[in-house]
Design a protein around this motif. Structure first.
Motif, PDB file in Angstrom:
ATOM      1  N   ASN A  21       4.160  -1.349   3.411  1.00  0.00           N
ATOM      2  CA  ASN A  21       3.877   0.035   3.038  1.00  0.00           C
ATOM      3  C   ASN A  21       5.119   0.706   2.482  1.00  0.00           C
TER       4      ASN A  21
ATOM      5  N   LEU B 119       0.571   1.790  11.192  1.00  0.00           N
ATOM      6  CA  LEU B 119       0.601   0.731  10.194  1.00  0.00           C
ATOM      7  C   LEU B 119       0.778  -0.633  10.848  1.00  0.00           C
TER       8      LEU B 119
ATOM      9  N   ILE C  41       0.853  -1.183   0.000  1.00  0.00           N
ATOM     10  CA  ILE C  41       0.000   0.000   0.000  1.00  0.00           C
ATOM     11  C   ILE C  41       0.890   1.235   0.000  1.00  0.00           C
ATOM     12  N   HIS C  42       0.308   2.364  -0.368  1.00  0.00           N
ATOM     13  CA  HIS C  42       1.058   3.618  -0.410  1.00  0.00           C
ATOM     14  C   HIS C  42       0.389   4.588   0.553  1.00  0.00           C
ATOM     15  N   CYS C  43       0.951   4.703   1.730  1.00  0.00           N
ATOM     16  CA  CYS C  43       0.401   5.575   2.771  1.00  0.00           C
ATOM     17  C   CYS C  43       1.517   6.482   3.269  1.00  0.00           C
TER      18      CYS C  43
ATOM     19  N   VAL D 109       0.606  -4.072   8.997  1.00  0.00           N
ATOM     20  CA  VAL D 109       1.375  -3.629   7.836  1.00  0.00           C
ATOM     21  C   VAL D 109       2.792  -3.274   8.281  1.00  0.00           C
TER      22      VAL D 109
END
Length: 342
Positions: free
Chosen positions: A255, A277, A227-229, A282
């Motif tokens: 991430n 996260l 994911i891109h956070c 994550v």
């Protein structure tokens, strides 16, 4: 008269729901200002920047932005401003040299052992720092025959053990097409992992449906989701629910973030991001220096500052909560690690 409100979107995790949200993203700056109770008279100049790279923001993400706050770190990631058009020495349209590695429609093959497929040519959001904001997506829309050629390319290169879905955003594509592609890749014996890079679990968490989980997790391929956070404020209850669904289906969750000036370049923010996260299963994976794409220079944090920041994180956090500081460089055989300052 604009009547839509940011709070008007329900959060059911169904196939039709996420598609409705995706089809109704905000693309007009005045509507964004209205939803966030921002005075248009105070808006930074943005019209020319929008012509260069359109505004695009989904309602679930807007819901997390503080109304009335021009300096909100989530708003700053998506708000077009005039600085994007200023002269930017050293910044280019293709900072990673991807077009030289775009070996066929839909394929980018940069690194040994893994291959990237441009599965989706659009995103739920246009992040203003995006390194592919100038990518020729119109030249990377394979038809069925060209997808067969891409699959043959993978079949003929037995060094490829991992296929990566990217874009655009691969999860912006419908499940039927994605299921066909995954089943076809699973039939290639030497491919063992399927990795998806997506911002949709953050932007539209309703995308993580049972149908999506079925094609992603029910083949012999090991599923990995990156994911891109970039900021802890991006994670709300719906995002947590989506991440839990992925984790419950044995998806490895990682991430990657981009270090952005004035947004997440503070120690407290990075620590909170890693902690948040990890609470959701994550692992922090990469923290990238900004890719020097034209239009994004105002986001750049110096390498010296980045090294000091990650060095401080190492002093305060267990190692598994500290992302690897790295940069991508055109022509390099891998991502380039950057040692933190201790």
């Amino acid at each position: 008269m604009i009547t839509r409100t940011a709070a008007s979107v329900d959060t059911h995790f169904t196939s039709s729901r996420w598609q409705q949200i995706l089809s109704s993203v905000v693309t007009d700056a005045d509507e964004l200002f209205h939803l966030l109770r921002l005075n248009p008279a105070e808006a930074p100049s943005h019209l020319e920047a929008v012509k260069q790279f359109p505004l695009r923001v989904p309602i679930p993400f807007i819901n997390r932005i503080e109304p009335g706050n021009w300096n909100d770190p989530l708003l700053q990631q998506v708000l077009p401003i005039a600085q994007e058009l200023a002269p930017q020495p050293g910044f280019t349209a293709d900072p990673l040299g991807e077009q030289d590695k775009n070996v066929a429609k839909g394929i980018i093959h940069k690194y040994q052992g893994r291959l990237l497929l441009i599965v989706g040519t659009s995103c739920a959001v246009n992040c203003r720092y995006c390194f592919r904001r100038h990518f020729p997506y119109e030249d990377n829309r394979p038809n069925t025959q060209q997808w067969q050629s891409a699959l043959e390319y993978i079949t003929n290169d037995t060094s490829i053990s991992e296929v990566i879905f990217s874009g655009g955003d691969p999860l912006a594509v419908n499940d039927k097409r994605l299921a066909w592609l995954v089943e076809s890749i699973a039939a290639i014996p030497h491919v063992t992992r399927l990795r998806i890079h997506s911002r949709l679990p953050i932007m539209i968490p309703q995308r993580i449906t049972d149908e999506m989980l079925s094609w992603f997790t029910q083949t012999r391929l090991k599923p990995v989701m990156v994911i891109h956070c970039n900021h802890p404020n991006e994670i709300d209850q719906d995002v947590c629910a989506a991440l839990h669904k992925l984790r419950d289906h044995n998806v490895t969750l990682l991430n990657q973030a981009v270090l952005l000036k004035g947004i997440n370049d503070q120690l407290e923010t990075q620590i909170q991001l890693s902690e948040t996260l990890f609470q959701q299963g994550v692992l922090p994976y990469y923290l990238f220096l900004l890719d020097r794409v034209f239009g994004a220079a105002h986001f750049e944090v110096s390498e010296r500052e980045a090294k000091q920041l990650v060095g401080e994180m190492l002093k305060q956090c267990p190692g598994y909560l500290v992302p690897k500081l790295a940069r991508e460089q055109a022509g390099a055989p891998t991502k380039l690690p950057i040692l933190p300052a201790l």
